[in-house]
Design an enzyme around this catalytic site. Structure first.
Site, PDB file in Angstrom:
ATOM      1  N   LYS A 133       0.839  -1.208   0.000  1.00 46.16           N
ATOM      2  CA  LYS A 133       0.000   0.000   0.000  1.00 46.16           C
ATOM      3  C   LYS A 133       0.867   1.249   0.000  1.00 46.16           C
ATOM      4  CE  LYS A 133      -3.898  -1.811   2.617  1.00 46.16           C
ATOM      5  NZ  LYS A 133      -4.317  -2.153   3.956  1.00 46.16           N
ATOM      6  N   GLN A 183      -5.278  -1.296   9.770  1.00 46.78           N
ATOM      7  CA  GLN A 183      -5.231  -2.652   9.209  1.00 46.78           C
ATOM      8  C   GLN A 183      -5.896  -3.657  10.159  1.00 46.78           C
ATOM      9  OE1 GLN A 183      -4.132  -3.440   6.163  1.00 46.78           O
ATOM     10  NE2 GLN A 183      -4.386  -5.638   6.413  1.00 46.78           N
ATOM     11  N   ASP A 195     -11.644   3.006   4.140  1.00 49.74           N
ATOM     12  CA  ASP A 195     -12.090   1.603   4.095  1.00 49.74           C
ATOM     13  C   ASP A 195     -13.611   1.507   4.008  1.00 49.74           C
ATOM     14  OD1 ASP A 195     -10.214  -0.488   4.120  1.00 49.74           O
ATOM     15  OD2 ASP A 195      -9.656  -0.067   6.198  1.00 49.74           O
TER      16      ASP A 195
HETATM   17  N1  GUN Z   1      -7.514  -6.625   6.257  1.00 49.81           N
HETATM   18  C1  GUN Z   1      -7.813  -7.356   5.169  1.00 49.81           C
HETATM   19  N2  GUN Z   1      -8.439  -6.594   4.235  1.00 49.81           N
HETATM   20  C2  GUN Z   1      -8.540  -5.358   4.757  1.00 49.81           C
HETATM   21  C3  GUN Z   1      -9.085  -4.140   4.270  1.00 49.81           C
HETATM   22  O1  GUN Z   1      -9.621  -4.029   3.168  1.00 49.81           O
HETATM   23  N3  GUN Z   1      -8.972  -3.082   5.123  1.00 49.81           N
HETATM   24  C4  GUN Z   1      -8.396  -3.175   6.336  1.00 49.81           C
HETATM   25  N4  GUN Z   1      -8.371  -2.091   7.097  1.00 49.81           N
HETATM   26  N5  GUN Z   1      -7.888  -4.300   6.822  1.00 49.81           N
HETATM   27  C5  GUN Z   1      -7.966  -5.385   6.040  1.00 49.81           C
END
Ligand code: GUN
Length: 300
Positions: free
Chosen positions: A54, A98, A121
């Protein structure tokens, strides 16, 4: 029939290109650089890989990237203080915590402490409610990526029968809502659904997000249907040698591809779209925060 392969890797590169163009315009015309902050608690290896990726892509599209790596035993109070400081930081337009968080931390509490306008998100309860009532919101990245690919392939989704397999808050539920907002007739199937094969066989669009390797086979698929495979599962692959593994989706690719009209592969399908949509959401959040026009085609 042999299905058209929907190339998520190429699609994601196109989305990132659009994001980069918009970021360049924001900088040039307004002196604004969109900023994305990612908070990682603990050392989960998969999360670490994901967060690194990311960060790299955020910088590649010209945005500011901030990472907060906190120890696994970080207190809820300290984590909430980090989120608060990011909420108040004018250079940060998107915040992602996350998941999963270590067990002693209340995920709902932490997610709902993020400023909804920065919740890239789309997990904050306000954004869930806005999406559920068809209002402008931040939309969860993976379902947004699926929607973009479906719209690109079909044009209009209006009137199509869509079956979403899986009812998670991250994918299944928001995916169903997005399809409903695009005028599909939507069924959510899950582990308790009776005669699930028959339910799926009625679908023009199947989105599989259950986390069960190769559960959906070609016999479940209506000829010509579009299959979007969200699953990423690592399974043993003794044919590749002892101890080797390979990635598979929730759909059995070869048998589904024989029947479907279009299908996303694993890897190289939905996966790359998630980060591309995170970047798209960050630009959208930045534009909204500054009262500027949003990029076209990058929101729901
Ligand atoms: N863990 C797995 N997929 C995601 C996601 O799309 N967002 C977040 N914040 N954590 C994750």
């Amino acid at each position: 029939m042999t299905a058209t392969v929907i190339d998520g890797k190429a699609f994601a590169a196109k989305v990132r290109g659009q994001v980069a163009d918009h970021v360049a315009r924001l900088k040039e015309a307004h002196g604004i650089t969109p900023g994305l902050a990612v908070v990682l608690v603990g050392e989960d290896p998969a999360s670490q890989v994901y967060v690194r990726s990311k960060g790299k892509m955020t910088v590649e599209v010209g945005m500011k990237s901030v990472e907060h790596k906190l120890d696994a035993d970080t207190s809820e109070e300290d984590l909430l203080a980090v989120v608060k400081s990011l909420n108040e930081d004018p250079e940060i337009h998107g915040i992602l915590v996350q998941l999963p968080l270590p067990g002693h931390l209340n995920e709902d509490l932490v997610i709902n402490s993020i400023d909804p306008a920065k919740d890239v998100d789309g997990f904050h309860i306000s954004n869930v409610g806005l999406l559920g009532t068809g209002q402008k919101s931040m939309v969860p990245c993976t379902p947004l990526g699926c929607l973009m690919m479906l719209r690109d392939h079909h044009g209009s989704l209006s009137g199509l029968n869509a079956v979403v397999i899986g009812r998670s808050n991250i994918v299944g539920k928001p995916m169903a809502q997005l399809l409903l907002n695009d005028s599909c007739t939507v069924t959510i199937a899950h582990s308790r659904t009776k005669d699930i094969q028959d339910v799926v066989r009625g679908a023009d669009v199947v989105v599989a997000a259950v986390g069960r390797p190769e559960m959906v086979t070609g016999e479940w698929i209506k000829p010509g249907a579009t299959v979007i495979d969200v699953g990423i599962n690592r399974i043993d692959a003794p044919e590749k040698g002892e101890g080797k593994t390979r990635l598979v989706g929730d759909c059995h690719y070869d048998s589904c591809a024989e029947v479907a009209g279009a299908i996303t592969p694993v890897p190289g399908g939905v996966g790359p779209m998630t980060i591309a949509c995170l970047l798209a959401n960050t630009v959208t959040a930045c534009c909204r925060a500054n009262g500027l026009a949003e990029p076209e085609g990058l929101t729901a």
